[in-house]
Design a protein around this motif. Structure first.
Motif, PDB file in Angstrom:
ATOM      1  N   LYS A 171     -20.766  50.926  21.038  1.00  0.00           N
ATOM      2  CA  LYS A 171     -21.181  50.967  19.630  1.00  0.00           C
ATOM      3  C   LYS A 171     -20.105  51.617  18.764  1.00  0.00           C
ATOM      4  O   LYS A 171     -19.890  51.217  17.612  1.00  0.00           O
ATOM      5  N   ASP A 172     -19.406  52.595  19.312  1.00  0.00           N
ATOM      6  CA  ASP A 172     -18.335  53.254  18.569  1.00  0.00           C
ATOM      7  C   ASP A 172     -17.169  52.306  18.272  1.00  0.00           C
ATOM      8  O   ASP A 172     -16.355  52.575  17.380  1.00  0.00           O
ATOM      9  N   LYS A 173     -17.096  51.206  19.024  1.00  0.00           N
ATOM     10  CA  LYS A 173     -15.977  50.280  18.877  1.00  0.00           C
ATOM     11  C   LYS A 173     -16.257  49.139  17.886  1.00  0.00           C
ATOM     12  O   LYS A 173     -15.314  48.480  17.439  1.00  0.00           O
ATOM     13  N   VAL A 174     -17.517  48.886  17.568  1.00  0.00           N
ATOM     14  CA  VAL A 174     -17.818  47.724  16.723  1.00  0.00           C
ATOM     15  C   VAL A 174     -17.369  47.977  15.288  1.00  0.00           C
ATOM     16  O   VAL A 174     -17.346  49.106  14.806  1.00  0.00           O
ATOM     17  N   ASP A 175     -17.015  46.892  14.592  1.00  0.00           N
ATOM     18  CA  ASP A 175     -16.600  46.989  13.195  1.00  0.00           C
ATOM     19  C   ASP A 175     -17.787  47.131  12.260  1.00  0.00           C
ATOM     20  O   ASP A 175     -17.708  47.790  11.226  1.00  0.00           O
ATOM     21  N   GLU A 176     -18.891  46.482  12.621  1.00  0.00           N
ATOM     22  CA  GLU A 176     -20.069  46.520  11.758  1.00  0.00           C
ATOM     23  C   GLU A 176     -21.303  46.167  12.587  1.00  0.00           C
ATOM     24  O   GLU A 176     -21.207  45.426  13.563  1.00  0.00           O
ATOM     25  N   THR A 177     -22.453  46.725  12.187  1.00  0.00           N
ATOM     26  CA  THR A 177     -23.701  46.391  12.876  1.00  0.00           C
ATOM     27  C   THR A 177     -24.556  45.486  12.000  1.00  0.00           C
ATOM     28  O   THR A 177     -24.491  45.532  10.767  1.00  0.00           O
ATOM     29  N   LEU A 178     -25.357  44.665  12.674  1.00  0.00           N
ATOM     30  CA  LEU A 178     -26.223  43.700  12.012  1.00  0.00           C
ATOM     31  C   LEU A 178     -27.666  43.981  12.391  1.00  0.00           C
ATOM     32  O   LEU A 178     -27.956  44.402  13.516  1.00  0.00           O
ATOM     33  N   SER A 179     -28.576  43.725  11.462  1.00  0.00           N
ATOM     34  CA  SER A 179     -30.005  43.873  11.759  1.00  0.00           C
ATOM     35  C   SER A 179     -30.710  42.543  11.490  1.00  0.00           C
ATOM     36  O   SER A 179     -30.268  41.741  10.662  1.00  0.00           O
ATOM     37  N   ILE A 180     -31.787  42.331  12.222  1.00  0.00           N
ATOM     38  CA  ILE A 180     -32.646  41.157  12.016  1.00  0.00           C
ATOM     39  C   ILE A 180     -33.933  41.665  11.383  1.00  0.00           C
ATOM     40  O   ILE A 180     -34.677  42.419  12.007  1.00  0.00           O
ATOM     41  N   PRO A 181     -34.207  41.305  10.113  1.00  0.00           N
ATOM     42  CA  PRO A 181     -35.408  41.828   9.453  1.00  0.00           C
ATOM     43  C   PRO A 181     -36.680  41.370  10.157  1.00  0.00           C
ATOM     44  O   PRO A 181     -36.789  40.222  10.587  1.00  0.00           O
ATOM     45  N   MET A 182     -37.638  42.285  10.289  1.00  0.00           N
ATOM     46  CA  MET A 182     -38.913  41.980  10.942  1.00  0.00           C
ATOM     47  C   MET A 182     -40.047  42.575  10.124  1.00  0.00           C
ATOM     48  O   MET A 182     -39.939  43.710   9.654  1.00  0.00           O
ATOM     49  N   VAL A 183     -41.110  41.808   9.953  1.00  0.00           N
ATOM     50  CA  VAL A 183     -42.237  42.268   9.139  1.00  0.00           C
ATOM     51  C   VAL A 183     -43.479  42.554   9.976  1.00  0.00           C
ATOM     52  O   VAL A 183     -44.510  42.957   9.442  1.00  0.00           O
ATOM     53  N   GLY A 184     -43.371  42.344  11.291  1.00  0.00           N
ATOM     54  CA  GLY A 184     -44.518  42.583  12.163  1.00  0.00           C
ATOM     55  C   GLY A 184     -44.598  44.033  12.605  1.00  0.00           C
ATOM     56  O   GLY A 184     -43.894  44.912  12.109  1.00  0.00           O
ATOM     57  N   HIS A 185     -45.469  44.282  13.569  1.00  0.00           N
ATOM     58  CA  HIS A 185     -45.702  45.637  14.054  1.00  0.00           C
ATOM     59  C   HIS A 185     -44.689  46.057  15.112  1.00  0.00           C
ATOM     60  O   HIS A 185     -44.406  47.242  15.265  1.00  0.00           O
ATOM     61  N   VAL A 186     -44.139  45.088  15.861  1.00  0.00           N
ATOM     62  CA  VAL A 186     -43.160  45.392  16.903  1.00  0.00           C
ATOM     63  C   VAL A 186     -41.769  45.232  16.317  1.00  0.00           C
ATOM     64  O   VAL A 186     -41.392  44.146  15.879  1.00  0.00           O
ATOM     65  N   GLN A 187     -41.015  46.318  16.264  1.00  0.00           N
ATOM     66  CA  GLN A 187     -39.719  46.310  15.589  1.00  0.00           C
ATOM     67  C   GLN A 187     -38.544  46.092  16.546  1.00  0.00           C
ATOM     68  O   GLN A 187     -37.520  46.768  16.466  1.00  0.00           O
ATOM     69  N   SER A 188     -38.714  45.159  17.452  1.00  0.00           N
ATOM     70  CA  SER A 188     -37.605  44.800  18.336  1.00  0.00           C
ATOM     71  C   SER A 188     -37.850  43.393  18.867  1.00  0.00           C
ATOM     72  O   SER A 188     -38.985  42.918  18.906  1.00  0.00           O
ATOM     73  N   LEU A 189     -36.763  42.734  19.262  1.00  0.00           N
ATOM     74  CA  LEU A 189     -36.838  41.390  19.806  1.00  0.00           C
ATOM     75  C   LEU A 189     -36.244  41.363  21.205  1.00  0.00           C
ATOM     76  O   LEU A 189     -35.357  42.160  21.530  1.00  0.00           O
ATOM     77  N   ASN A 190     -36.706  40.441  22.021  1.00  0.00           N
ATOM     78  CA  ASN A 190     -36.107  40.198  23.317  1.00  0.00           C
ATOM     79  C   ASN A 190     -34.612  39.894  23.134  1.00  0.00           C
ATOM     80  O   ASN A 190     -34.226  39.243  22.156  1.00  0.00           O
ATOM     81  N   ALA A 191     -33.778  40.339  24.076  1.00  0.00           N
ATOM     82  CA  ALA A 191     -32.326  40.146  23.956  1.00  0.00           C
ATOM     83  C   ALA A 191     -31.960  38.676  23.841  1.00  0.00           C
ATOM     84  O   ALA A 191     -31.057  38.307  23.072  1.00  0.00           O
TER      85      ALA A 191
END
Length: 277
Positions: free
Chosen positions: A239-259
């Motif tokens: 993570k320290d090496k990446v130039d930028e991080t991206l997020s996937i917006p979610m409106v449900g109750h579970v705030q993560s997605l399968n890889a």
């Protein structure tokens, strides 16, 4: 694009005109294991159509159908030895996997080198797009990711050598044969590899809940996308090496997605932006 970091990126399409030193043998061109059993109708057919050496096809007694005929025809074309056996024999050969009446004995799968990934992008006259999987452990996840990578035009997938699943028979089955068409490199140190990719022109992006909305992602330059472990996410060093991080917006109750789902969304975002209607 994110603010330009200190590392230098040079060369046409992110490629150096002079290639770096070759990687050590254990990091590329390395066989997965001494023997490989591929099972399932799609994986067997795609393997027969590939350049991989094949030794023997085991077929369940009495098996018939259009797909079976196509597979047997391909096997005869390649002069592969056929052996008709009871289902119990196939159960043993596939270690209880869903073989669908077919098991193919083949030479081991070989990993590609990092150079080969760049060469494929250059051959297609496209900006490189690589997927870096930081510790994926579930073979079904990896198989699914390889299947989407093949469909969306990813030029190569990079795996760490340790603490991650490799190219196994289960992965081959889950990929529905895509394992034969996607270049996969395996490296000793993912953080060091990211430094090399940056030196060769790639912008490295990772996933994080606090990152930029992926819909604003600029993919016009050479891209490396990091997908983290199913439970822990991207490791701190990576993570320290990446130039930028991206997020996937979610409106449900579970705030993560399968890889596999998250990587699929992001792979097709690159495809969508690079192949406009």
């Amino acid at each position: 694009m994110p603010k330009k970091p200190n590392h230098k990126r040079t060369g046409k399409g992110g490629l150096h005109t002079n290639k770096p030193q070759a990687r050590k043998p254990q990091e590329s061109g390395e066989a997965v294991e001494s023997e490989e059993m591929v099972y399932g109708r799609n994986p067997v057919l795609e393997t027969l159509k590939s350049d991989r050496d094949v030794n023997k096809l085991f077929v369940q007694d009495g098996l018939e159908g259009g797909k079976i005929s196509s597979i047997l025809s391909e096997a005869k074309k390649r002069k592969v030895q056929l052996s008709f056996v009871p289902k119990s024999k196939l159960d043993t050969l596939s270690d209880g996997g869903n073989h669908q009446g077919l098991v193919l004995a083949t030479s081991p799968v070989n990993y590609a080198s990092i150079d080969e990934l760049f060469e494929l992008a250059e051959k297609k006259n496209e900006q490189p797009f690589f997927l870096l999987l930081d510790g994926i452990e579930d073979p079904h996840n990896l198989g699914s990711i390889l299947r989407t990578a093949d469909a969306s035009g990813v030029h190569g997938v990079i795996l760490p050598k340790r603490r991650a699943v490799g190219l196994t028979s289960t992965v081959a089955k889950a990929s529905a044969g895509a394992i034969e068409h996607v270049l996969v490199a395996r490296v000793t140190n993912m953080a060091t590899t990211i430094d090399e990719l940056k030196d060769r022109g790639l912008w490295i992006f990772g996933t994080d809940m606090k990152g930029k909305d992926y819909r604003h992602w600029d993919v016009s330059s050479p891209v490396g996308l990091v997908i983290g472990n199913e439970g822990k996410g991207i490791s701190r060093l990576v993570k320290d090496k990446v130039d930028e991080t991206l997020s996937i917006p979610m409106v449900g109750h579970v705030q993560s997605l399968n890889a596999g789902v998250a990587s699929g969304l992001l792979m097709y975002e690159v495809y969508r932006k690079r192949h406009a209607l």
